[in-house]
Motif scaffolding. Structure first.
Motif, short mmCIF file in Angstrom:
data_model
loop_
_atom_site.label_atom_id
_atom_site.label_comp_id
_atom_site.label_asym_id
_atom_site.label_seq_id
_atom_site.Cartn_x
_atom_site.Cartn_y
_atom_site.Cartn_z
N ALA A 34 1.11 -1.06 0.07
CA ALA A 34 -0.44 -0.24 -0.25
C ALA A 34 0.63 1.17 0.33
N ALA A 35 1.51 1.18 -0.09
CA ALA A 35 2.94 2.38 0.00
C ALA A 35 2.82 3.32 -0.53
N GLY A 36 1.90 4.44 -0.39
CA GLY A 36 1.46 5.25 -1.26
C GLY A 36 0.43 5.50 -1.37
N ASN A 37 -0.51 4.84 -0.93
CA ASN A 37 -1.45 4.81 -0.73
C ASN A 37 -2.12 5.07 0.48
N ASN A 38 -2.63 6.14 0.33
CA ASN A 38 -3.63 6.56 2.17
C ASN A 38 -4.49 4.91 2.47
N ILE A 39 -4.55 3.84 2.50
CA ILE A 39 -4.83 2.67 3.45
C ILE A 39 -5.50 2.89 4.98
N GLY A 40 -4.38 3.64 5.70
CA GLY A 40 -5.02 4.43 6.63
C GLY A 40 -4.83 3.58 7.88
N LEU A 41 -4.71 3.86 9.39
CA LEU A 41 -3.86 3.00 10.25
C LEU A 41 -5.53 1.99 10.83
N GLY A 42 -6.79 2.63 10.92
CA GLY A 42 -8.02 1.83 10.81
C GLY A 42 -7.86 0.55 10.30
N VAL A 43 -7.96 0.53 8.43
CA VAL A 43 -7.78 -0.42 8.15
C VAL A 43 -6.50 -1.57 8.39
N ILE A 44 -5.71 -0.96 9.02
CA ILE A 44 -4.64 -1.91 9.08
C ILE A 44 -4.94 -2.84 10.83
N THR A 76 -8.33 -0.18 -4.79
CA THR A 76 -10.03 0.17 -3.75
C THR A 76 -10.63 -1.12 -2.83
N GLN A 77 -9.76 -2.05 -3.25
CA GLN A 77 -10.55 -3.22 -1.81
C GLN A 77 -9.05 -4.01 -1.62
N LEU A 78 -9.64 -4.12 -0.10
CA LEU A 78 -8.16 -5.36 0.06
C LEU A 78 -9.09 -6.65 0.27
N LEU A 79 -8.67 -7.90 0.53
CA LEU A 79 -9.34 -8.65 0.40
C LEU A 79 -7.97 -10.23 1.68
N PHE A 80 -9.11 -10.33 2.62
CA PHE A 80 -7.71 -11.25 2.71
C PHE A 80 -9.20 -12.82 2.70
N GLU A 81 -8.06 -13.94 3.09
CA GLU A 81 -8.90 -15.34 2.39
C GLU A 81 -8.25 -16.50 3.26
N LYS A 82 -8.92 -16.95 3.89
CA LYS A 82 -8.36 -18.62 4.70
C LYS A 82 -9.41 -19.25 3.68
N LYS A 83 -7.82 -20.19 3.55
CA LYS A 83 -8.46 -21.41 3.14
C LYS A 83 -8.02 -22.50 3.61
N ASP A 84 -8.64 -23.47 3.68
CA ASP A 84 -8.29 -24.84 4.18
C ASP A 84 -9.72 -25.96 4.15
N ASN A 85 -9.08 -27.56 4.63
CA ASN A 85 -10.04 -28.00 3.87
C ASN A 85 -10.17 -29.35 5.51
N PHE A 181 -12.91 -18.53 3.80
CA PHE A 181 -13.04 -17.67 4.85
C PHE A 181 -12.76 -15.88 4.14
N LEU A 182 -13.28 -15.65 3.72
CA LEU A 182 -13.19 -13.87 3.11
C LEU A 182 -14.23 -12.66 3.81
N SER A 183 -12.41 -11.91 3.87
CA SER A 183 -13.11 -11.23 4.66
C SER A 183 -12.23 -9.76 3.61
N THR A 184 -13.16 -8.26 3.62
CA THR A 184 -13.58 -7.85 2.14
C THR A 184 -12.74 -6.87 3.21
N PHE A 185 -12.06 -5.52 3.01
CA PHE A 185 -11.96 -3.88 3.34
C PHE A 185 -12.16 -2.87 2.45
N ASN A 186 -13.27 -2.14 2.25
CA ASN A 186 -13.37 -1.05 0.95
C ASN A 186 -12.42 -0.43 1.89
#
Lengths: 190, 114
Positions: A34-44, A76-85, A181-186
Motif C-alpha cells: 500500500a506504500a504511497g496509497n492512503n490505506i489508513g491505520l484503521g484498516v491496518i 479500492t479493496q483489500l481481500l483476505f482469504e483463509k482456505k483449508d480442507n 473464509f473471506l474478509s473484504t475491506f473497502n
C-alpha cells in the motif's frame, strides 16, 4: 479473482506460537503493497484483528495442520482469504437453539440464521445457497449495558470478524471439501 | 503465570504480563482470575499496560471471570488499555460491560470517593 493487482500467498502451520509472526508478516506485506496509497491505520488495525481471529479459528476449529492465506489488493479493496480442507463451518443457531453445519440442508434459500443476540445487536448469517453465507450485524438499540454475558461469549470471534470487515463471508466447495473464509475491506471508505 | 498481583485490603492490582493476550494464555488467565476471587478479592483491577493486542479467546476468558464475579459482588475494573485493545473492546461493546479507567490511580480514586 480478477481486478486485484497485488496478490500474496503464505501457508500457516496451525501452531499457536506462529500466530503472531504470521499476522505480522501479512500486515507487513499489506503496508508494503500500500506504500504511497492512503490505506489508513484503521484498516491496518481491523485487518490485524481479522487475520488474528482467522488464524485462531484455524487452530481451534478446523482440525487441519495448515491452511492457505491469500491477500489480494487493488486501489479500492483489500481481500483476505483463509482456505483449508478441514472441518466445515458449524454454528450454534441461537434463535432455534441448535447446531448447524455446512453445507446446509435446506429446501429454500435465502435462509436467515441468527447466530447471537445480546440485547443491543444481533449477529446474523444469510445463506443464499447451501454453500455460501454472508454475515452481518443488526443494531437493535444502545442500552447502557448490553446483555453480553448471556450468549455472546462463544461468538466473539465471529463478531469481531464481521464487525471489523466490510464484508465477511464463507464459501464451502463441496467438490474439493474446501472451506474459504473471506474478509473484504473497502479502502475508499477511509 | 499470566498475572503479577499486588493486594491491599482485598483490592487486587493484577497486571497482565504477556504482550499478546490471546488463545495461548487465555485459560491460565481465567484460572488465575478465579483463584484471586476464591482467595477473597472484592475488586480486581486488571492492568493491560503490557498488552499490545487481545483476541476473542482472551476476551472470552475475561467475560467468564466477570460472570464468576457478578453473583459474588466482586468488581473487575480494566485499566491502562492501549488504543488497539480499547478499540477492540468498543467494537464488540465490551466497553459497556466492563468498568474501564485510564490507569490504576483513576480506578482507585473511585473507591476513595465511594
Amino acid at each position: 479473482m480478477n481486478g486485484y493487482s497485488d496478490r500474496f500467498e503464505t501457508i500457516f502451520k496451525c501452531d499457536l506460537e506462529a500466530v503472531s509472526d504470521k499476522v505480522n508478516l501479512c500486515i507487513a506485506h499489506i503496508e508494503q503493497s500500500a506504500a504511497g496509497n492512503n490505506i489508513g491505520l484503521g484498516v491496518i488495525t481491523r485487518t490485524k484483528w481479522v487475520i488474528t481471529e482467522m488464524l485462531t479459528n484455524a487452530i481451534k476449529h478446523s482440525d487441519v495442520e495448515e491452511c492457505l492465506l491469500t491477500i489480494r489488493m487493488n486501489a479500492t479493496q483489500l481481500l483476505f482469504e483463509k482456505k483449508d480442507n478441514g472441518n466445515p463451518l458449524s454454528l450454534h443457531r441461537c434463535d432455534e437453539d441448535k447446531k448447524i453445519v455446512w453445507p446446509l440442508e435446506s429446501a429454500s434459500f435465502p435462509k436467515k440464521i441468527q447466530v447471537s443476540h445480546n440485547g443491543s445487536e444481533s449477529l446474523w448469517a444469510v445463506a443464499d445457497d447451501a454453500n455460501h453465507v454472508i454475515f452481518y450485524i443488526q443494531e437493535i438499540g444502545d442500552p447502557a449495558m448490553p446483555a453480553l454475558l448471556k450468549d455472546t461469549n462463544e461468538h466473539f470471534g465471529l463478531l469481531i470478524l464481521t464487525k471489523a470487515s466490510d464484508t465477511f463471508e464463507y464459501h464451502y466447495e463441496p467438490e474439493s471439501a474446501t472451506n474459504r473464509f473471506l474478509s473484504t475491506f473497502n479502502l475508499q471508505a477511509i | 503465570m499470566i498475572l503479577k498481583t499486588r493486594e491491599t485490603n482485598r483490592v487486587v492490582m493484577a497486571t497482565i504480563l504477556p504482550v499478546e493476550a490471546s488463545l495461548a494464555n487465555s485459560d491460565p488467565f481465567k484460572e488465575e482470575m478465579i483463584s484471586l476471587m476464591v482467595q477473597g478479592a472484592r475488586l480486581i483491577i486488571v492492568s493491560f499496560e503490557n498488552v499490545n493486542y487481545i483476541d476473542s479467546s482472551f476476551l472470552g476468558s475475561l467475560v467468564v471471570a466477570l460472570k464468576y464475579a457478578l453473583p459474588r459482588n466482586i468488581d473487575i475494573y480494566l485499566v491502562s488499555l492501549k488504543p488497539d485493545v480499547h478499540n477492540l473492546l468498543t467494537l464488540i461493546r465490551m466497553d459497556k460491560v466492563f468498568k474501564i479507567f485510564k490507569d490504576y490511580d483513576e480506578a482507585t480514586a473511585t473507591l476513595n470517593n465511594a
